[in-house]
Design a protein around this motif. Structure first.
Motif, PDB file in Angstrom:
ATOM      1  N   ASN A   1       9.270 -17.198  86.171  1.00 42.77           N
ATOM      2  CA  ASN A   1       8.116 -16.698  86.916  1.00 42.77           C
ATOM      3  C   ASN A   1       7.870 -15.327  86.681  1.00 42.77           C
ATOM      4  O   ASN A   1       6.698 -14.925  86.513  1.00 42.77           O
ATOM      5  N   LEU A   2       8.896 -14.428  86.652  1.00 41.00           N
ATOM      6  CA  LEU A   2       8.688 -12.889  86.114  1.00 41.00           C
ATOM      7  C   LEU A   2       8.246 -12.879  84.822  1.00 41.00           C
ATOM      8  O   LEU A   2       7.430 -12.188  84.552  1.00 41.00           O
ATOM      9  N   SER A   3       8.671 -13.905  83.796  1.00 45.57           N
ATOM     10  CA  SER A   3       8.017 -13.880  82.247  1.00 45.57           C
ATOM     11  C   SER A   3       6.490 -14.080  82.398  1.00 45.57           C
ATOM     12  O   SER A   3       5.796 -13.550  81.683  1.00 45.57           O
TER      13      SER A   3
ATOM     14  N   ILE B   1      -2.768 -18.757  80.278  1.00 47.55           N
ATOM     15  CA  ILE B   1      -1.388 -18.684  79.761  1.00 47.55           C
ATOM     16  C   ILE B   1      -0.636 -19.759  80.390  1.00 47.55           C
ATOM     17  O   ILE B   1      -0.335 -19.645  81.367  1.00 47.55           O
ATOM     18  N   LEU B   2       0.067 -20.486  79.511  1.00 48.00           N
ATOM     19  CA  LEU B   2       0.666 -21.612  80.047  1.00 48.00           C
ATOM     20  C   LEU B   2       2.204 -21.146  79.817  1.00 48.00           C
ATOM     21  O   LEU B   2       2.991 -20.749  78.858  1.00 48.00           O
ATOM     22  N   ALA B   3       3.215 -21.152  81.100  1.00 47.86           N
ATOM     23  CA  ALA B   3       4.462 -21.073  81.248  1.00 47.86           C
ATOM     24  C   ALA B   3       4.975 -22.206  80.371  1.00 47.86           C
ATOM     25  O   ALA B   3       4.354 -23.382  80.062  1.00 47.86           O
TER      26      ALA B   3
ATOM     27  N   SER C   1       3.640 -11.686  81.054  1.00 52.86           N
ATOM     28  CA  SER C   1       2.814 -12.136  79.983  1.00 52.86           C
ATOM     29  C   SER C   1       1.284 -11.838  80.399  1.00 52.86           C
ATOM     30  O   SER C   1       0.657 -11.499  79.381  1.00 52.86           O
ATOM     31  N   ALA C   2       1.175 -11.855  81.764  1.00 52.37           N
ATOM     32  CA  ALA C   2      -0.389 -11.517  82.222  1.00 52.37           C
ATOM     33  C   ALA C   2      -0.806 -10.081  81.916  1.00 52.37           C
ATOM     34  O   ALA C   2      -1.899  -9.625  81.578  1.00 52.37           O
ATOM     35  N   LEU C   3       0.351  -9.237  82.553  1.00 56.04           N
ATOM     36  CA  LEU C   3       0.256  -7.683  82.119  1.00 56.04           C
ATOM     37  C   LEU C   3      -0.174  -7.449  80.810  1.00 56.04           C
ATOM     38  O   LEU C   3      -1.258  -6.703  80.476  1.00 56.04           O
ATOM     39  N   ASN C   4       0.601  -8.054  79.677  1.00 63.39           N
ATOM     40  CA  ASN C   4       0.251  -7.971  78.337  1.00 63.39           C
ATOM     41  C   ASN C   4      -1.175  -8.381  77.928  1.00 63.39           C
ATOM     42  O   ASN C   4      -1.761  -7.644  77.186  1.00 63.39           O
TER      43      ASN C   4
ATOM     44  N   ASP D   1       9.957  -6.939  75.943  1.00 60.94           N
ATOM     45  CA  ASP D   1       9.740  -7.629  77.229  1.00 60.94           C
ATOM     46  C   ASP D   1      10.940  -8.414  77.802  1.00 60.94           C
ATOM     47  O   ASP D   1      11.159  -8.555  78.795  1.00 60.94           O
ATOM     48  N   ARG D   2      11.535  -9.223  76.659  1.00 61.91           N
ATOM     49  CA  ARG D   2      12.669 -10.121  77.156  1.00 61.91           C
ATOM     50  C   ARG D   2      13.892  -9.335  77.644  1.00 61.91           C
ATOM     51  O   ARG D   2      14.540  -9.728  78.516  1.00 61.91           O
ATOM     52  N   LYS D   3      13.852  -8.151  76.890  1.00 64.78           N
ATOM     53  CA  LYS D   3      14.984  -7.099  77.331  1.00 64.78           C
ATOM     54  C   LYS D   3      14.629  -6.628  78.814  1.00 64.78           C
ATOM     55  O   LYS D   3      15.401  -6.625  79.755  1.00 64.78           O
TER      56      LYS D   3
END
Length: 382
Positions: free
Chosen positions: A240-242, A185-187, A246-249, A220-222
């Motif tokens: 970085n949190l985002s 997954i790319l930031a 995304s990895a958890l999802n 997720d964004r909320k």
């Protein structure tokens, strides 16, 4: 020989790099290692905080999780985080003893500091469900790249370590992204050449490379906004949190806001005392993120740099938030000379002096590298 004594005799990296050494040695001992699910983190900036957000969430959810990060600020144990805490001296010493038994002396002696500690961490993390493993330098040829991974996370890629990784963004991105084994997954990337390199590698290696938005929805964004407010995260830390969410999802692991309660990693825009912020950033992208986060406030910047860093560009970027620079003296042959730094600051028309003490009526930013923050914390009470 105790671990710290043993490590002190090892070079951090070799000038003549042997990219076959770590894979060759890993092949000899992999059957003796417990290899859990590994999330590999590569990129230029944000690897440490992305890893800690993800590791803390996994631990809070109830999974056994290790986070291998580097370098450390004050104590080696910081590199090997296990279920909410830096590893104990006992765990590290026992892992050291076990590793010494697995390999002949010739192989042990050939490993660099980072290669040895990477294998050490893998032993320390025996019994984990997940390991979050941060690349030290690069990607494809990094010591952390030898292990099988379930996912690779790619933080923003920019110019850094050009002597090792390449002279252009596309070359650097290619070197890093070649570490991907199956899925990544790319930031969000500031450089379009990173996406070009990713597309080329996805086609060439038949791997799946996703953009971060593919694994984040409105809920997720909320949650990201709420967690960011709760932890007082700067925008780049929220990014970085985002990536960690995304990895958890991707891994299909449900999370809650509370899982990130203790997720901040010290040394990333960390406020110590009433008027001092420390940050271990050491490249232009990190400097830009700092300026975006702290503007329009002004700071006295406590600074120094390694010789191989493009510190002139970094200081130019920091200039809008800089009252003046105070050079902190560091006893390290890799550190640039004070006279050269003075000359650079003069050319940039930035006032400077030598750092002596923190004064209560000014705000300070300690910035430049892990070594700068370490020297400041060890030598000055705040």
């Amino acid at each position: 020989m105790k671990l710290q004594e043993y490590l002190s005799a090892k070079p951090l990296y070799y000038k003549n790099i042997d990219y076959t050494r770590m894979p060759r040695i890993y092949e000899k001992i992999k059957s003796s290692l417990h290899i859990p699910k590994i999330v590999h983190i590569i990129g230029t900036n944000g690897k440490g905080t992305t890893g800690r957000f993800l590791a803390q969430a996994l631990h809070s959810i109830g999974l056994n999780c290790g986070h291998y990060t580097s370098p450390h600020i004050l104590k080696f144990n910081e590199r090997v985080w296990l279920n909410g805490n830096d590893s104990s001296d006992e765990i590290l010493e026992n892992s050291h003893v076990d590793l010494q038994k697995l390999l002949p002396k010739s192989d042990l002696d050939s490993l660099s500091y980072f290669e040895y500690t990477t294998l050490l961490a893998m032993i320390a993390f025996a019994g984990c469900d997940y390991i979050i493993m941060e690349a030290g330098l690069g990607g494809e040829f990094d010591a952390t790249a030898v292990f099988p991974k379930c996912l690779t996370l790619v933080t923003p890629i920019a110019m850094d370590h050009e002597s090792f990784l390449g002279s252009t963004i596309e070359e650097i991105a290619t070197t890093k992204l070649n570490a991907i084994q199956n899925s990544a997954i790319l930031a969000f990337q500031n450089e379009s050449d990173v996406y070009k390199a990713a597309n080329d590698i996805a086609e060439k290696k038949s791997v799946s490379i996703y953009k971060i938005d593919e694994f984040l929805d409105e809920n997720d964004r909320k949650n990201i906004d709420l967690i960011s407010k709760e932890l007082s995260l700067a925008p780049y830390l929220s990014n970085n949190l985002s990536l960690s969410i995304s990895a958890l999802n991707f891994l299909k692991i449900e999370y809650d806001i509370a899982n990130f309660k203790n997720a901040k990693l010290f040394g990333r825009l960390s406020k110590i005392g009433k008027n001092v912020i420390v940050d271990v950033g050491h490249n232009p992208l990190a400097a830009k993120s700092i300026v975006d986060a702290l503007s329009p406030d002004k700071y006295i910047i406590i600074y120094n740099s390694y010789k191989d860093k493009n510190y002139k560009d970094i200081l130019q970027i920091l200039k809008p938030i800089c009252l003046h620079v105070e050079i902190i003296e560091i006893d390290d042959e890799r550190i640039e000379s004070v006279e050269v730094l003075k000359s650079t600051l003069t050319s940039l028309k930035i006032k400077y002096t030598i750092f002596k003490e923190v004064k209560p009526n000014y705000n300070y930013l300690v910035f430049g590298s892990f070594s700068v923050v370490e020297a400041f914390l060890k030598g000055h009470n705040v």
